[in-house]
Design a protein around this motif. Sequence first.
Motif, PDB file in Angstrom:
ATOM      1  N   GLU A 121       0.869  -1.182   0.000  1.00 20.06           N
ATOM      2  CA  GLU A 121       0.000   0.000   0.000  1.00 20.06           C
ATOM      3  C   GLU A 121       0.900   1.224   0.000  1.00 20.06           C
ATOM      4  OE1 GLU A 121      -2.414   2.833   2.872  1.00 20.06           O
ATOM      5  OE2 GLU A 121      -1.533   1.029   3.695  1.00 20.06           O
ATOM      6  N   SER A 122       0.646   2.165  -0.921  1.00 19.11           N
ATOM      7  CA  SER A 122       1.470   3.368  -0.993  1.00 19.11           C
ATOM      8  C   SER A 122       0.576   4.596  -1.128  1.00 19.11           C
ATOM      9  CB  SER A 122       2.456   3.276  -2.157  1.00 19.11           C
ATOM     10  OG  SER A 122       1.761   3.220  -3.378  1.00 19.11           O
ATOM     11  N   ARG A 123       1.165   5.743  -0.772  1.00 17.24           N
ATOM     12  CA  ARG A 123       0.417   7.001  -0.816  1.00 17.24           C
ATOM     13  C   ARG A 123       1.347   8.116  -1.283  1.00 17.24           C
ATOM     14  NH1 ARG A 123      -2.281   8.051   4.789  1.00 17.24           N
ATOM     15  NH2 ARG A 123      -3.839   9.090   3.532  1.00 17.24           N
ATOM     16  N   ALA A 127      -2.277  12.104  -2.682  1.00 21.09           N
ATOM     17  CA  ALA A 127      -3.225  11.081  -2.232  1.00 21.09           C
ATOM     18  C   ALA A 127      -3.428  11.171  -0.718  1.00 21.09           C
ATOM     19  CB  ALA A 127      -2.737   9.691  -2.632  1.00 21.09           C
ATOM     20  N   ARG A 128      -2.353  11.429   0.019  1.00 18.66           N
ATOM     21  CA  ARG A 128      -2.479  11.601   1.478  1.00 18.66           C
ATOM     22  C   ARG A 128      -3.409  12.766   1.806  1.00 18.66           C
ATOM     23  NH1 ARG A 128       2.974  10.384   1.623  1.00 18.66           N
ATOM     24  NH2 ARG A 128       3.554  12.563   1.686  1.00 18.66           N
ATOM     25  N   SER A 133      -5.166   5.885  -1.105  1.00 17.88           N
ATOM     26  CA  SER A 133      -3.991   5.025  -1.212  1.00 17.88           C
ATOM     27  C   SER A 133      -4.021   4.274  -2.529  1.00 17.88           C
ATOM     28  CB  SER A 133      -3.968   3.997  -0.077  1.00 17.88           C
ATOM     29  OG  SER A 133      -3.739   4.611   1.157  1.00 17.88           O
ATOM     30  N   THR A 134      -2.869   3.727  -2.889  1.00 20.04           N
ATOM     31  CA  THR A 134      -2.750   2.831  -4.038  1.00 20.04           C
ATOM     32  C   THR A 134      -2.373   1.464  -3.504  1.00 20.04           C
ATOM     33  OG1 THR A 134      -2.056   4.601  -5.520  1.00 20.04           O
ATOM     34  CG2 THR A 134      -1.470   2.357  -6.157  1.00 20.04           C
ATOM     35  N   LYS A 150      -5.504   2.301  -7.904  1.00 15.05           N
ATOM     36  CA  LYS A 150      -5.311   3.653  -7.376  1.00 15.05           C
ATOM     37  C   LYS A 150      -6.655   4.228  -6.949  1.00 15.05           C
ATOM     38  CE  LYS A 150      -1.441   4.485 -10.450  1.00 15.05           C
ATOM     39  NZ  LYS A 150      -0.884   5.291 -11.511  1.00 15.05           N
ATOM     40  N   HIS A 154      -7.977   5.263   2.232  1.00 17.16           N
ATOM     41  CA  HIS A 154      -6.816   4.739   2.959  1.00 17.16           C
ATOM     42  C   HIS A 154      -7.166   3.564   3.871  1.00 17.16           C
ATOM     43  CE1 HIS A 154      -3.077   4.510   5.091  1.00 17.16           C
ATOM     44  NE2 HIS A 154      -3.655   4.835   6.240  1.00 17.16           N
ATOM     45  N   ALA A 157      -7.985   0.456   1.806  1.00 17.02           N
ATOM     46  CA  ALA A 157      -6.774  -0.123   1.221  1.00 17.02           C
ATOM     47  C   ALA A 157      -5.976  -0.877   2.284  1.00 17.02           C
ATOM     48  CB  ALA A 157      -5.915   0.965   0.583  1.00 17.02           C
ATOM     49  N   LYS A 158      -5.906  -0.309   3.466  1.00 18.77           N
ATOM     50  CA  LYS A 158      -5.196  -0.965   4.567  1.00 18.77           C
ATOM     51  C   LYS A 158      -5.880  -2.276   4.943  1.00 18.77           C
ATOM     52  CE  LYS A 158      -2.871   0.470   8.771  1.00 18.77           C
ATOM     53  NZ  LYS A 158      -1.691  -0.230   8.371  1.00 18.77           N
ATOM     54  N   ASN A 161      -5.229  -4.783   2.210  1.00 23.15           N
ATOM     55  CA  ASN A 161      -3.826  -5.189   2.349  1.00 23.15           C
ATOM     56  C   ASN A 161      -3.687  -6.232   3.454  1.00 23.15           C
ATOM     57  OD1 ASN A 161      -1.052  -5.402   2.620  1.00 23.15           O
ATOM     58  ND2 ASN A 161      -0.696  -3.217   2.791  1.00 23.15           N
TER      59      ASN A 161
END
Length: 172
Positions: A121-123, A127-128, A133-134, A150, A154, A157-158, A161
Motif C-alpha cells: 500500500e502506498s500514498r 493522495a495523502r 492510497s494505491t 489507485k 486509505h 486499502a489498509k 492489504n
Amino acid sequence: MTFTNPQIQVEDLPNIEDVALKPISKSYLKIIALNSLALYSLVLGGVFGLKYLIKEDGYQANFWYVFLGVLIICIINFIISILAFKKRKYAVRGFDVIYAKGLIVHSVTTVPISRIQHVEESRSWLARHFGLSTLKIFTAGEAGSDLSIKGLPHLEAKGINDFISSQVNGNN
C-alpha cells in the motif's frame, strides 16, 4: 493411468459480470484532474514558449492554429479521462481480486490470491491530502506490480492489504 481432458461448457462457467464491482473513491477524480491540468499547463506553456523561440514566419503566422489544436486535444483528453474514471471498479473476493478499467479499451484483470507473492500500500503526498492510497499486488515471475488499484480510501486499502497478506501468509 489414462489421460483425460474433459471439455468444459462455457455456459457453466461463472460470469464475471455477476460480480458487484465497487467504484474507486470519487476523490481520486480530483487527483486525475489536478495531474491533467498540470500536464496541460506545461504543454500549452511549451507551445506558447515556442512562439518566442521560433522566429520563422510560418510558425508565427500559424501559431494560434497550433495553440488551438493542442488546446482541443487537451480538452478531448481531459473529457476522456473523466469518462474513463467511471469505469474504474474493483472487487475483493475470497479467492481473487478483480479490477476493471478503461473507456476506449476496457480491461478486467483478475488476480488469484493463491498467486500473490506480496501486496503493498502506498500514498503520494497528493493522495495523502485526499485520504487515498494505491494498492499494488505482486505475483511471481513479473517485474513490477501485476495489479495496481489507485484511488482507494486509505482505511479500505489498509484493510484489503491486511486481508490479502493474511491469506498469502496462511493466517486465514
